[in-house]
Scaffold this motif. Structure first.
Motif, PDB file in Angstrom:
ATOM      1  N   ALA A  84       0.835  -1.206   0.000  1.00  0.00           N
ATOM      2  CA  ALA A  84       0.000   0.000   0.000  1.00  0.00           C
ATOM      3  C   ALA A  84       0.867   1.252   0.000  1.00  0.00           C
ATOM      4  O   ALA A  84       0.601   2.213  -0.731  1.00  0.00           O
ATOM      5  N   HIS A  85       1.918   1.278   0.844  1.00  0.00           N
ATOM      6  CA  HIS A  85       2.836   2.411   0.839  1.00  0.00           C
ATOM      7  C   HIS A  85       3.451   2.603  -0.546  1.00  0.00           C
ATOM      8  O   HIS A  85       3.524   3.714  -1.074  1.00  0.00           O
ATOM      9  N   PHE A  86       3.908   1.512  -1.130  1.00  0.00           N
ATOM     10  CA  PHE A  86       4.574   1.543  -2.431  1.00  0.00           C
ATOM     11  C   PHE A  86       3.613   2.051  -3.503  1.00  0.00           C
ATOM     12  O   PHE A  86       3.934   2.972  -4.268  1.00  0.00           O
ATOM     13  N   ALA A  89       2.032   7.929   4.209  1.00  0.00           N
ATOM     14  CA  ALA A  89       2.269   7.401   5.555  1.00  0.00           C
ATOM     15  C   ALA A  89       1.092   6.580   6.060  1.00  0.00           C
ATOM     16  O   ALA A  89       1.268   5.568   6.731  1.00  0.00           O
ATOM     17  N   MET A  90      -0.128   7.000   5.750  1.00  0.00           N
ATOM     18  CA  MET A  90      -1.323   6.321   6.235  1.00  0.00           C
ATOM     19  C   MET A  90      -1.798   5.195   5.321  1.00  0.00           C
ATOM     20  O   MET A  90      -2.780   4.509   5.624  1.00  0.00           O
ATOM     21  N   ALA A  91      -1.120   4.976   4.205  1.00  0.00           N
ATOM     22  CA  ALA A  91      -1.565   3.962   3.246  1.00  0.00           C
ATOM     23  C   ALA A  91      -1.546   2.553   3.832  1.00  0.00           C
ATOM     24  O   ALA A  91      -2.471   1.766   3.611  1.00  0.00           O
ATOM     25  N   GLY A  92      -0.506   2.219   4.582  1.00  0.00           N
ATOM     26  CA  GLY A  92      -0.429   0.878   5.158  1.00  0.00           C
ATOM     27  C   GLY A  92      -1.538   0.636   6.162  1.00  0.00           C
ATOM     28  O   GLY A  92      -2.183  -0.426   6.172  1.00  0.00           O
ATOM     29  N   HIS A 116      -2.996  -3.292  -6.391  1.00  0.00           N
ATOM     30  CA  HIS A 116      -2.498  -3.587  -5.040  1.00  0.00           C
ATOM     31  C   HIS A 116      -2.225  -5.072  -4.872  1.00  0.00           C
ATOM     32  O   HIS A 116      -1.184  -5.476  -4.342  1.00  0.00           O
ATOM     33  N   GLU A 117      -3.135  -5.908  -5.331  1.00  0.00           N
ATOM     34  CA  GLU A 117      -2.956  -7.349  -5.212  1.00  0.00           C
ATOM     35  C   GLU A 117      -1.769  -7.823  -6.042  1.00  0.00           C
ATOM     36  O   GLU A 117      -0.989  -8.677  -5.605  1.00  0.00           O
ATOM     37  N   ALA A 118      -1.612  -7.272  -7.241  1.00  0.00           N
ATOM     38  CA  ALA A 118      -0.488  -7.656  -8.095  1.00  0.00           C
ATOM     39  C   ALA A 118       0.836  -7.241  -7.460  1.00  0.00           C
ATOM     40  O   ALA A 118       1.831  -7.983  -7.510  1.00  0.00           O
ATOM     41  N   LEU A 119       0.852  -6.072  -6.862  1.00  0.00           N
ATOM     42  CA  LEU A 119       2.064  -5.588  -6.199  1.00  0.00           C
ATOM     43  C   LEU A 119       2.373  -6.428  -4.966  1.00  0.00           C
ATOM     44  O   LEU A 119       3.546  -6.733  -4.697  1.00  0.00           O
TER      45      LEU A 119
END
Length: 319
Positions: free
Chosen positions: A181-183, A233-236, A295-298
């Motif tokens: 998520a951060h990435f 910062a809040m993505a994770g 997101h799932e692919a990453l």
């Protein structure tokens, strides 16, 4: 994240001088099975040199030739008033508790230490003679030693808790979801990613930017940069909140956000800080939810220790 998971961080290193020309063009040759005809040599060189400006330029050029379509696809964001109800409506579970640091891993570790040493102490009490006195005493003192280490050197205790937490069945999936998520959010917002790690105790995702470095150290982050950093910062935390009933990886992320807030101008009131946190979670969660396939692919790519270039390819291919 929490003590058990890798955390989001901006690594403040000096960007190294670029060795490639600013006007360099991409040669048309196959360098990837998933992106035939695209040359990634300039991007690979910039990533290897920890050159954030070079990475940004390389990705901008890839977007110009029609490949990096997701890169910096959400460049303009601005904080707005956000309520807890909006977080719940979006699908975040237990939105009111998202900012409360989790003690799940700490409690489980301490319970295991105390419980196991207590059980062993009882068994050792059955030993004959003096052994039945000294061994239970020594075993029982282990819990006191652990607490003493936590008081004198908290880092060592947290490292032990981090290692212990890896035994939770959801650990690997949770940390991959969090760091991906951060990435992803950083990539969508146009912040160059120089590296990542899913290993215990290592900070992620690594964003290196000389200009941001100067603003942070000088305490001069403006609202625009603060908003972008807050969302990353809040993505994770947002990714965990969308998937799990309880978030356990928010502690370090909240610490990072508070550090950015403390380095911003003008200063924010307590209510403004609370609203910024809610808005950043909401915006990040929206990006993740709207780009679920990416997101799932990453996550899958990061879980198999793919390179940064391969992670970017996974995002673009899924998109």
């Amino acid at each position: 994240m929490s003590h058990s998971l890798s955390s989001f961080a901006i690594s403040l290193y000096k960007s190294k001088p670029e060795s490639h020309s600013r006007s360099a063009r991409f040669l048309v040759r196959a360098s990837s099975s998933t992106a035939p005809g695209i040359d990634f040599s300039t991007l690979e060189s910039a990533v290897a040199k920890k050159d954030s400006d070079g990475v940004r330029e390389a990705l901008d050029q890839l977007r110009e030739v029609g490949w990096a379509k997701k890169w910096s696809s959400q460049p303009y964001i601005s904080c707005s008033t956000t309520s807890l109800r909006e977080l719940t409506t979006l699908g975040l579970k237990n939105a009111e508790n998202l900012a409360i640091p989790s003690t799940r891993n700490d409690a489980a570790f301490l319970f295991t230490v105390v419980g196991s040493t207590g059980f062993l102490g009882i068994l050792a009490g059955q030993l004959p003679g003096d052994w039945g006195f000294f061994v239970p005493y020594l075993v029982g003192s282990i819990s006191l030693v652990v607490l003493a280490i936590g008081s004198i050197s908290p880092g060592l205790l947290q490292a032990a808790i981090g290692g212990f937490s890896s035994f939770f069945p959801d650990y690997k999936e949770r940390i991959a979801r969090h760091e991906a998520a951060h990435f992803l959010v950083a990539y969508l917002l146009g912040l160059p990613i120089l590296g990542y790690s899913l290993d215990i105790g290592k900070e992620n995702v690594n964003l290196i930017n000389e200009r941001l470095e100067k603003l942070i150290y000088s305490g001069q982050l403006d609202a625009k940069e603060l908003d972008r950093l807050a969302v990353v910062a809040m993505a994770g935390l947002a990714a965990e909140g969308l998937q799990y009933d309880k978030v356990v990886g928010q502690s370090a992320d909240l610490f990072s956000l508070q550090r950015f807030i403390n380095r911003s101008k003008p200063e924010l009131s307590r209510d403004q800080q609370q609203n910024l946190t809610r808005w950043a979670v909401l915006f990040a969660a929206s990006l993740i939810k709207n780009n679920g396939a990416l997101h799932e692919a990453l996550m899958a790519a990061m879980s198999r220790n793919a390179t940064v270039i391969e992670c970017i390819e996974a995002i673009e291919k899924a998109g």
